[in-house]
Enzyme design. Structure first.
Site, PDB file in Angstrom:
ATOM      1  CE  LYS A   1      19.356 -38.915 -20.821  1.00 44.46           C
ATOM      2  NZ  LYS A   1      17.950 -38.604 -20.466  1.00 44.46           N
TER       3      LYS A   1
ATOM      4  NE  ARG B   1      13.047 -22.026 -21.297  1.00 47.21           N
ATOM      5  CZ  ARG B   1      14.026 -22.831 -21.688  1.00 47.21           C
ATOM      6  NH1 ARG B   1      14.279 -23.931 -21.007  1.00 47.21           N
ATOM      7  NH2 ARG B   1      14.737 -22.559 -22.747  1.00 47.21           N
TER       8      ARG B   1
ATOM      9  CD  GLU C   1       9.630 -25.399 -20.830  1.00 49.39           C
ATOM     10  OE1 GLU C   1      10.322 -26.119 -20.084  1.00 49.39           O
ATOM     11  OE2 GLU C   1      10.048 -24.932 -21.926  1.00 49.39           O
TER      12      GLU C   1
END
Length: 642
Positions: A285, A400, A372
């Site tokens: 990243k 979700r 989730e």
């Protein structure tokens, strides 16, 4: 404005077709220029930076090797797609990212043919790519589907559900596992790149397939032993056994910043007759920009910044605290004296304030990854065993896990506490991240208590209320951004469940507010009072259960009542209308108007423009009241205009 970088090679490329005219030896320079342009653009607009910088070489290699847009390139989440947008005909608009009327910060089908599938929630790419691949197969059309998914997104079960069904797609499906956290692979280098090129080559794939077929014909014990030896050897070299068990030909790991090696491996994979294929690419990243490499978390999402110093323009500072931090700090404080409190988040510790809780109580803080559904049922298990779990999830992401909310929490009436961050409109993040539906999908559930604070002090009180509520599930929704600047008391008193408050007394008009639109309701009341229309403003605090006594009184004693909420139809207004209908109050000529988010998805823009567009500001409230009164008795409102 930041001076634009010198990009002579990038300037010759408007679409991937232009990119494919370059010599392979030019790709290194092209990637460097693409990275510089990405940094420059995001320094002007803000947005997601680190993830995009990590896939610059991968983006260029994918478009160079594959025939996009005929080959479908699908980015999981999509927050890493800025380099992709630059080289797919959108460079001239890249400095409008996340602005009103500008480019979305994520992939978007209506924006470009190079965005075949919209994304902003994670772990959907393999399922979508499988759909594209199978559709092509069924219609005997050429074209491959390439899903680019991060190692973080692989923590969601949906990715494995898709992989479990991927074998039917054959070589039309390719999955790129972008491992940017070193969570799976050993350190990469020349040897691993060599192995990746080797195992992706046609000769190796053919030999491996023949070996498997031969092994299957061997007697059981010998076959099993041979298979274990192969798995062990390949596991040591590449770590691909899990993916091969799911039906994929595994290739990797490969250095995701070595563009020459990437192109060679991707060409092998493109031309392979076997499939589906999984290419394991290791990236970093923030690659190529020192401040982002040094602090990947701080440069995941950024505001405008100075390219030279990396300093972000975060404004003067010292203002009111962000709602997410009020939630996290209040919860941490309460947990000092309550060892039953636990905090759970799904890969968003800093975004929900759970990071602050974790600093104080690390053993009771749980980041479950992008999962989730698991987060909610995990919390249900904690609650069933006597703990006080708080699940902090963005409102849009809690969608979700709705089945788990219903089946595992509500039906069993378990005291799980839900902190729903980013409820309502979210400015630059647009429709994919707006928390528009939580009131509609939670207020329909028996046993639930649903709250919304008007300011940060009320949020702190509501967290305290949630702590002590052991009678069933309870939720609080709160917005993105900072509070209003009110003082949060040291001693937090819990609220009476289902009780609102009158903030301002009047006689003719009643405004029933839920959440942080209260400030606009009070501004509207000032304007109405100036017109001679005495106005009551109530802060209902609870969407469920409603304060029926207060609402009945206001409806019975005022000519016009207006509800206002930062949520979609089906929330507060719908339940107040049901209450009025059941009580027969609508038969007496009372005018009720409900103000809510429009029945459409709003694109990104500045918050104040979004509120005006949605009709949820003070002017819209006044206009709604005047129209209702004029409709009730023509001419009674002096100066009322449409």
């Amino acid at each position: 404005m930041t001076e634009r970088p010198h990009t002579p090679l990038l300037d010759t490329v408007d679409t991937p077709a232009d990119l494919r005219r370059l010599d392979p030896g030019q790709l290194r320079q092209f990637a460097d220029e693409l990275r510089a342009e990405t940094i420059s653009a995001v320094s002007v607009t803000g947005g997601h930076l680190g993830a995009g910088l990590g896939v610059v070489e991968l983006t260029a290699a994918l478009h160079y090797v594959f025939d996009t847009p005929e080959d479908r390139l699908i980015w999981d989440v999509g927050h890493q797609c800025y380099p992709h947008k630059i080289l797919t005909g959108r460079r001239d608009r890249i400095r409008t990212l996340r602005m009103g009327g500008g480019l979305s910060g994520f992939t978007k089908r209506s924006e470009s043919e190079y965005d075949p599938f919209g994304a902003a929630h994670s772990s959907t790419s393999i399922s979508a790519a499988l759909g594209f691949a199978i559709a092509n197969k069924l219609n005997d059309r050429p074209g491959k589907a390439i899903a680019v998914i991060g190692d973080g997104a692989m923590s969601a079960g949906m990715a494995y559900e898709a992989m479990n069904n991927a074998e039917a797609a054959g070589n039309r499906l390719i999955v790129i596992l972008n491992d940017n956290d070193m969570s799976i692979a050993p350190p990469v280098g020349g040897l691993s790149n060599y192995l990746a090129r080797l195992v992706s080559s046609g000769k190796y794939l053919t030999v491996r397939d023949i070996a498997r077929k031969v092994a299957r014909r061997l007697p059981g014990p010998i076959h099993n032993a041979a298979r274990k030896v192969e798995e062990y050897a390949r596991g040591m070299a590449t770590g691909g056994t899990l993916f091969e068990e799911l039906g994929f030909y595994y290739v990797g790991p490969i250095d995701g910043h070595n563009i020459e090696a990437l192109v060679e491996v991707l060409e092998n994979v493109r031309d392979a007759e076997e499939g589906p294929m999984l290419v394991h690419v290791v990236t970093k990243k923030g690659k190529g920009y020192a401040p982002a490499e040094a602090a990947a978390d701080k440069y995941h999402g950024v505001v405008k910044f100075d390219v030279v110093t990396g300093k972000q323009d975060k404004g003067p500072g010292g203002g009111p605290p962000a709602y997410q931090n009020v939630f996290g700090e209040t919860l941490a404080k309460l947990a000092d004296d309550d060892d039953r409190i636990c905090a759970i988040t799904a890969a968003m510790p800093s975004g929900t304030g759970v990071d602050r809780f974790a600093q104080a109580h690390p053993a009771r803080a749980f980041d479950v990854g992008i999962a989730e559904q698991h987060a909610v049922t995990f919390a249900a298990g904690l609650a069933a065993q006597g703990m006080r779990p708080f699940v902090a999830i963005y409102s849009t992401f809690l969608q979700r896990a709705y089945d788990q909310v219903v089946h595992d929490v509500a039906i069993q009436n378990l005291p799980v506490r839900f902190g729903m961050d980013r409820a309502g409109l979210v400015g630059a993040d647009g429709s994919t991240h707006a928390g528009s539906f939580d009131l509609a999908y939670l207020c329909t559930l028996p046993n639930f208590v649903v709250m919304a604070p008007s300011d940060e002090a009320e949020l702190a009180q509501m967290v305290r209320t949630m702590q002590l509520h052991d009678d069933g599930p309870i939720a609080v929704r709160y917005p993105r951004g900072n509070g209003t600047g009110v003082v949060i008391p040291d001693a937090l008193e819990p609220l009476a469940i289902g009780k609102g408050r009158v903030v301002r007394e009047g006689k003719k008009v009643a405004i029933l507010s839920l959440g942080t639109r209260l400030a606009e309701a009070l501004k509207a009341a000032d304007q109405l009072d100036a017109r001679g229309l005495s106005t009551t403003v109530a802060d209902l605090r609870f969407a469920k259960p409603l304060d029926e006594e207060l609402i009945r009184r206001l409806l019975a004693t005022h000519e016009v009542a207006v509800t206002i909420e930062e949520a979609a139809v089906g929330g507060l207004g719908a339940h107040v209308l049901t209450l009025a209908s059941d009580a027969g109050l609508t038969d007496a000529g009372l005018k009720i108007r409900t103000m809510r988010l429009p029945d459409r998805f709003q694109d990104q823009d500045k918050p104040e423009k979004q509120y005006a567009e949605a009709g949820l500001d003070a002017d819209a409230i006044v206009d709604t009241v005047l129209k209702a009164l004029r409709h009730n008795s023509a001419g009674v409102v002096e100066g009322a205009r449409a």
